[in-house]
Design a protein around this motif. Structure first.
Motif, short mmCIF file in Angstrom:
data_model
loop_
_atom_site.label_atom_id
_atom_site.label_comp_id
_atom_site.label_asym_id
_atom_site.label_seq_id
_atom_site.Cartn_x
_atom_site.Cartn_y
_atom_site.Cartn_z
N ARG A 89 0.83 -1.22 0.00
CA ARG A 89 0.00 0.00 0.00
C ARG A 89 0.86 1.26 0.00
O ARG A 89 0.54 2.24 -0.68
CB ARG A 89 -0.94 0.01 1.21
CG ARG A 89 -2.11 -0.88 1.04
CD ARG A 89 -3.15 -0.73 2.12
NE ARG A 89 -4.23 -1.63 1.86
CZ ARG A 89 -5.24 -1.37 1.03
NH1 ARG A 89 -5.29 -0.21 0.43
NH2 ARG A 89 -6.17 -2.25 0.82
N ASP A 144 -0.38 -9.28 -6.77
CA ASP A 144 -1.85 -9.21 -6.74
C ASP A 144 -2.31 -8.05 -5.87
O ASP A 144 -3.23 -7.31 -6.24
CB ASP A 144 -2.43 -10.53 -6.19
CG ASP A 144 -2.31 -11.68 -7.17
OD1 ASP A 144 -2.07 -11.43 -8.37
OD2 ASP A 144 -2.45 -12.84 -6.73
N MET A 147 -1.75 -4.71 -7.67
CA MET A 147 -2.74 -4.44 -8.71
C MET A 147 -4.07 -4.00 -8.10
O MET A 147 -4.73 -3.10 -8.63
CB MET A 147 -2.93 -5.67 -9.60
CG MET A 147 -1.70 -6.02 -10.43
SD MET A 147 -0.98 -4.62 -11.34
CE MET A 147 -2.28 -4.27 -12.50
N ARG A 148 -4.48 -4.61 -7.00
CA ARG A 148 -5.71 -4.20 -6.32
C ARG A 148 -5.60 -2.76 -5.82
O ARG A 148 -6.53 -1.97 -5.94
CB ARG A 148 -6.03 -5.13 -5.15
CG ARG A 148 -6.94 -6.26 -5.57
CD ARG A 148 -7.39 -7.07 -4.39
NE ARG A 148 -6.77 -8.38 -4.58
CZ ARG A 148 -6.36 -9.19 -3.64
NH1 ARG A 148 -6.48 -8.86 -2.39
NH2 ARG A 148 -5.82 -10.33 -3.94
N CYS A 149 -4.45 -2.41 -5.26
CA CYS A 149 -4.25 -1.04 -4.78
C CYS A 149 -4.33 -0.05 -5.93
O CYS A 149 -4.96 1.01 -5.81
CB CYS A 149 -2.90 -0.91 -4.08
SG CYS A 149 -2.82 -1.66 -2.47
N ARG A 150 -3.68 -0.36 -7.03
CA ARG A 150 -3.71 0.54 -8.18
C ARG A 150 -5.14 0.69 -8.73
O ARG A 150 -5.55 1.78 -9.13
CB ARG A 150 -2.78 0.05 -9.29
CG ARG A 150 -1.33 0.36 -9.00
CD ARG A 150 -1.09 1.87 -9.09
NE ARG A 150 0.18 2.32 -8.59
CZ ARG A 150 1.24 2.60 -9.33
NH1 ARG A 150 1.19 2.43 -10.62
NH2 ARG A 150 2.33 3.03 -8.77
N GLU A 151 -5.92 -0.39 -8.74
CA GLU A 151 -7.32 -0.31 -9.18
C GLU A 151 -8.11 0.61 -8.26
O GLU A 151 -8.93 1.41 -8.72
CB GLU A 151 -7.95 -1.71 -9.22
CG GLU A 151 -7.45 -2.56 -10.37
CD GLU A 151 -7.89 -4.02 -10.27
OE1 GLU A 151 -8.68 -4.35 -9.37
OE2 GLU A 151 -7.43 -4.83 -11.10
N GLN A 152 -7.87 0.52 -6.96
CA GLN A 152 -8.55 1.40 -6.01
C GLN A 152 -8.16 2.85 -6.25
O GLN A 152 -9.02 3.74 -6.21
CB GLN A 152 -8.22 1.00 -4.57
CG GLN A 152 -8.85 -0.30 -4.13
CD GLN A 152 -8.36 -0.74 -2.75
OE1 GLN A 152 -7.40 -0.21 -2.22
NE2 GLN A 152 -9.05 -1.72 -2.20
N HIS A 154 -7.14 4.22 -9.07
CA HIS A 154 -7.78 4.68 -10.30
C HIS A 154 -9.27 4.93 -10.09
O HIS A 154 -9.82 5.89 -10.64
CB HIS A 154 -7.55 3.67 -11.43
CG HIS A 154 -6.13 3.62 -11.90
ND1 HIS A 154 -5.45 4.73 -12.36
CD2 HIS A 154 -5.25 2.61 -11.95
CE1 HIS A 154 -4.21 4.40 -12.69
NE2 HIS A 154 -4.07 3.11 -12.44
N ALA A 155 -9.94 4.09 -9.31
CA ALA A 155 -11.37 4.29 -9.04
C ALA A 155 -11.58 5.60 -8.27
O ALA A 155 -12.52 6.35 -8.56
CB ALA A 155 -11.92 3.10 -8.25
N ARG A 157 -9.59 8.27 -8.34
CA ARG A 157 -9.32 9.37 -9.26
C ARG A 157 -10.48 9.57 -10.25
O ARG A 157 -10.85 10.70 -10.56
CB ARG A 157 -8.02 9.13 -10.02
CG ARG A 157 -6.81 9.32 -9.15
CD ARG A 157 -5.55 9.13 -9.92
NE ARG A 157 -4.41 9.31 -9.03
CZ ARG A 157 -3.21 8.81 -9.25
NH1 ARG A 157 -2.98 8.12 -10.35
NH2 ARG A 157 -2.22 9.00 -8.41
#
Length: 191
Positions: A89, A144, A147-152, A154-155, A157
């Motif tokens: 994180r 993994d 990637m979940r952190c980056r998706e969060q 982007h969501a 933003r």
């Protein structure tokens, strides 16, 4: 990833004797991880032990110590995931690529070889194979989590961008209803 037979057994083959070296392994792992930061940042992260003044350094110190314990211990999946998550994180919000963000996991191999090689405590070949399989498993989990952190991120933003657009639309709509522009300005007049 499937670990080799016996890899999840308490301590794994020949790994129980490594428990006494856990602190040295964790310390070397931390030092190698800090080398991934610019020198002034690395010095600050290594020097300041107050968790409020240095939350990143504190997180790295605590997580890598726990991960070293799991690496030569039982590899409790829940604890490993929580410890990896705390580091990933932090690194997900820093300007790091995916490889840089999870690369700290692979530094465990170097830390193990340096610390165990210097003290003559290298386990048998099957023990090293277990350790390396565990490092690989941690790296896949870290990727993994990254990637979940980056998706969060982007969501979050995207939500902020939608909010700004909606606010601009409301401002334009309000200006359109009131005749436009600040009071006293003629819409058709050129500036």
């Amino acid at each position: 990833m499937t670990l080799p037979a016996g890899a999840r057994a308490a301590g794994g083959p020949g790994l129980g004797a490594l428990a006494a070296r856990r602190s040295a392994i964790a310390g070397r792992w931390l030092a190698l991880t800090l080398e991934s930061y610019p020198a002034p940042t690395a010095r600050l992260l290594a020097r300041e032990s107050d968790p409020f003044r240095n939350p990143v350094g504190h997180t790295l110190r605590q997580a890598l110590s726990g991960l070293a314990e799991e690496l030569i211990g039982t590899m409790d999946p829940g604890r490993v995931t929580a410890l990896l998550d705390s580091v990933v994180r932090v690194r997900a919000v820093q300007a790091m690529s995916a490889g840089e963000a999870v690369g700290f996991v692979f530094l465990a191999r170097q830390a193990l070889r340096e610390e165990l090689g210097s003290g003559g405590g290298l386990p048998a070949a099957d023990g090293l194979g277990v350790l390396e399989a565990r490092v690989d498993e941690m790296a896949l989990s870290a990727f993994d989590l990254f990637m979940r952190c980056r998706e969060q991120i982007h969501a979050i933003r995207a939500g902020e961008a939608r909010g700004r657009t909606a606010l601009l639309d409301r401002i334009r709509e309000r200006e359109g209803r009131s005749g436009g522009g600040p009071a006293g300005m003629d819409r058709g007049a050129s500036p």
